[in-house]
Design an enzyme around this catalytic site. Sequence first.
Site, PDB file in Angstrom:
ATOM      1  N   ASP A   1      11.712  82.062  24.524  1.00 37.85           N
ATOM      2  CA  ASP A   1      12.650  83.021  25.114  1.00 37.85           C
ATOM      3  C   ASP A   1      12.721  84.306  24.289  1.00 37.85           C
ATOM      4  O   ASP A   1      12.920  85.389  24.819  1.00 37.85           O
ATOM      5  CB  ASP A   1      14.067  82.420  25.144  1.00 37.85           C
TER       6      ASP A   1
ATOM      7  N   GLY B   1      27.491  80.015  35.440  1.00 33.50           N
ATOM      8  CA  GLY B   1      26.388  79.869  34.505  1.00 33.50           C
ATOM      9  C   GLY B   1      26.906  79.271  33.226  1.00 33.50           C
ATOM     10  O   GLY B   1      28.119  79.054  33.071  1.00 33.50           O
TER      11      GLY B   1
ATOM     12  N   ARG C   1      27.346  78.862  28.927  1.00 34.35           N
ATOM     13  CA  ARG C   1      27.826  79.782  27.901  1.00 34.35           C
ATOM     14  C   ARG C   1      26.713  80.078  26.903  1.00 34.35           C
ATOM     15  O   ARG C   1      26.849  79.798  25.707  1.00 34.35           O
ATOM     16  CB  ARG C   1      29.039  79.150  27.214  1.00 34.35           C
TER      17      ARG C   1
ATOM     18  N   VAL D   1      26.583  76.418  41.421  1.00 38.96           N
ATOM     19  CA  VAL D   1      26.578  77.049  42.742  1.00 38.96           C
ATOM     20  C   VAL D   1      25.178  77.607  42.990  1.00 38.96           C
ATOM     21  O   VAL D   1      24.620  78.304  42.121  1.00 38.96           O
ATOM     22  CB  VAL D   1      27.631  78.194  42.801  1.00 38.96           C
TER      23      VAL D   1
ATOM     24  N   ALA E   1      16.903  88.189  28.241  1.00 41.45           N
ATOM     25  CA  ALA E   1      17.340  88.585  29.587  1.00 41.45           C
ATOM     26  C   ALA E   1      17.507  87.321  30.446  1.00 41.45           C
ATOM     27  O   ALA E   1      16.819  86.327  30.214  1.00 41.45           O
ATOM     28  CB  ALA E   1      16.310  89.515  30.203  1.00 41.45           C
TER      29      ALA E   1
ATOM     30  N   ARG F   1      18.639  85.302  36.238  1.00 41.01           N
ATOM     31  CA  ARG F   1      19.601  85.463  37.329  1.00 41.01           C
ATOM     32  C   ARG F   1      19.482  86.814  38.036  1.00 41.01           C
ATOM     33  O   ARG F   1      19.566  86.915  39.248  1.00 41.01           O
ATOM     34  CB  ARG F   1      21.011  85.306  36.744  1.00 41.01           C
TER      35      ARG F   1
HETATM   36  N1  UDP Z   1      22.315  79.061  37.885  1.00 39.03           N
HETATM   37  C1  UDP Z   1      22.665  78.926  39.222  1.00 39.03           C
HETATM   38  N2  UDP Z   1      23.858  78.354  39.546  1.00 39.03           N
HETATM   39  C2  UDP Z   1      24.729  77.910  38.605  1.00 39.03           C
HETATM   40  C3  UDP Z   1      24.375  78.046  37.247  1.00 39.03           C
HETATM   41  C4  UDP Z   1      23.165  78.631  36.918  1.00 39.03           C
HETATM   42  O1  UDP Z   1      21.915  79.322  40.104  1.00 39.03           O
HETATM   43  O2  UDP Z   1      25.796  77.409  38.983  1.00 39.03           O
HETATM   44  C5  UDP Z   1      21.016  79.664  37.545  1.00 39.03           C
HETATM   45  C6  UDP Z   1      21.214  81.087  37.047  1.00 39.03           C
HETATM   46  O3  UDP Z   1      21.062  82.012  38.065  1.00 39.03           O
HETATM   47  C7  UDP Z   1      20.170  81.264  35.977  1.00 39.03           C
HETATM   48  C8  UDP Z   1      19.817  79.849  35.544  1.00 39.03           C
HETATM   49  O4  UDP Z   1      20.427  78.972  36.480  1.00 39.03           O
HETATM   50  O5  UDP Z   1      19.024  81.894  36.476  1.00 39.03           O
HETATM   51  C9  UDP Z   1      20.311  79.531  34.148  1.00 39.03           C
HETATM   52  O6  UDP Z   1      21.646  79.945  34.035  1.00 39.03           O
HETATM   53  P1  UDP Z   1      22.438  79.872  32.676  1.00 39.03           P
HETATM   54  O7  UDP Z   1      23.704  80.630  32.820  1.00 39.03           O
HETATM   55  O8  UDP Z   1      22.557  78.459  32.244  1.00 39.03           O
HETATM   56  O9  UDP Z   1      21.475  80.569  31.614  1.00 39.03           O
HETATM   57  P2  UDP Z   1      21.016  82.089  31.445  1.00 39.03           P
HETATM   58  O10 UDP Z   1      21.623  82.947  32.472  1.00 39.03           O
HETATM   59  O11 UDP Z   1      21.491  82.426  30.071  1.00 39.03           O
HETATM   60  O12 UDP Z   1      19.530  82.013  31.527  1.00 39.03           O
END
Ligand code: UDP
Length: 389
Positions: free
Chosen positions: A134, A211, A213, A257, A276, A279
């Site tokens: 990452d 998402g 933390r 979700v 980054a 999402r």
């Molecule tokens: N995600 C999602 N629904 C949720 C939680 C996460 O679609 O309820 C997707 C989110 O869009 C992201 C990925 O899972 O692309 C990982 O999310 P997370 O917040 O765990 O990590 P980060 O954004 O830091 O990569």
Amino acid sequence: ECEFCNRDGTGDECHQQVGDTPKPSIYSKEVNEKWSALLLEISKANDEYKECPSSNCSCHFSVIQRDMSNFKNGITHQMIKAAQTRGTKYQIINHRLYRAKACMFPARCAGVEHFLSKIKSKIPDIEFILNTRDWPQVSKYHNQLQPVLSFSKTSDYYDILYPAWSFWEGGPAIKLYPQGLGRWDRHRESLKRASEGWSWDRKISLGFFRGSRTTEERDPLVLLSREEPDLVDAKYTKNQAWKSNEDTLDAPPAEEVSLADHCRYKYLFNFRGVAASFRLKHLFLCKSLVFHVGDEWIEFFYPAMKPWVHYVPVRSGATKEDIKKLLNFVKENDDVAKRIADQGFEFIWNNLKMKDVTCYWRRLLKQYSKNLKYKPSLDESLIEIKYSS
Ligand code: UDP
């Protein structure tokens, strides 16, 4: 007594009884003055923005130019050797693709190889080091210049941006996407369909985030949601590192979700994660208004997107009050909000097609090959990748 009132209590400025808080209409002078600085900034950003042709991934060329300009004196064999521990070695020789046997994250390598296989017939002989972690690798402050390809970085790094594996496969595996987030081609279609079911006027007028933390930068929004659930619905979900409620800011983890269900909400928040977050690109396809927090961590397509043209910029470290102010602004300026949401959608729809991702890879490696100072010969320790998708 109200000095603007007629004797009978009527008059433009005199709707309230003494003691009532005046509630101005959204078109009133007061509101325009309240938001005039922001409205001016938005109109300036939109006036200055020039759309780019959507035919040949040209919107993103400046990123290749900027990253490769660090290597204008050329990439030597020594530089590649020095960078070797920072990633996985790839070669394209005689239009065949080779890779070091071991890849730290096989699904990520596979996600990248999907694109490399498509372009290998157009690329001269090259070799490069690809980082599948990452985190970027070559800090401008702690390292010598080294050519390492990474999917995300800040301006503090020499890493050369490449399109993330997750456009095809190898993205984070959550309960809803157990195979890992990927297949951008399918998400494009399904999210567009979801956006059609949730047109702007039907959307729920709330700020929304789901998402884990991965950074504390997300805390103020989650806390604001707990204080003002009529303004924001933001909750932490579990990720693989979750151990206790402490990891979800002292609350039980929320259900995940799906990205398509994000389209129900009018205002969607994006934050950096470890680097980054994948999402971001998905949120735009809902035709909701994207609130993008922080501008340091980028993927290759971020620089072509502009604050107030395609999204609402939120400063890194924004407080609950900062966020509340921005949400109030967009709620009171719905036409402005819809326009930015539409422009964000159009940009991603037109300039981040699978074709554009492949095109970026091709342009990047062609430019890279021009900077390579030697003709690489086949490294016998590598394995040939015969990719079939
Ligand atoms: N995600 C999602 N629904 C949720 C939680 C996460 O679609 O309820 C997707 C989110 O869009 C992201 C990925 O899972 O692309 C990982 O999310 P997370 O917040 O765990 O990590 P980060 O954004 O830091 O990569």
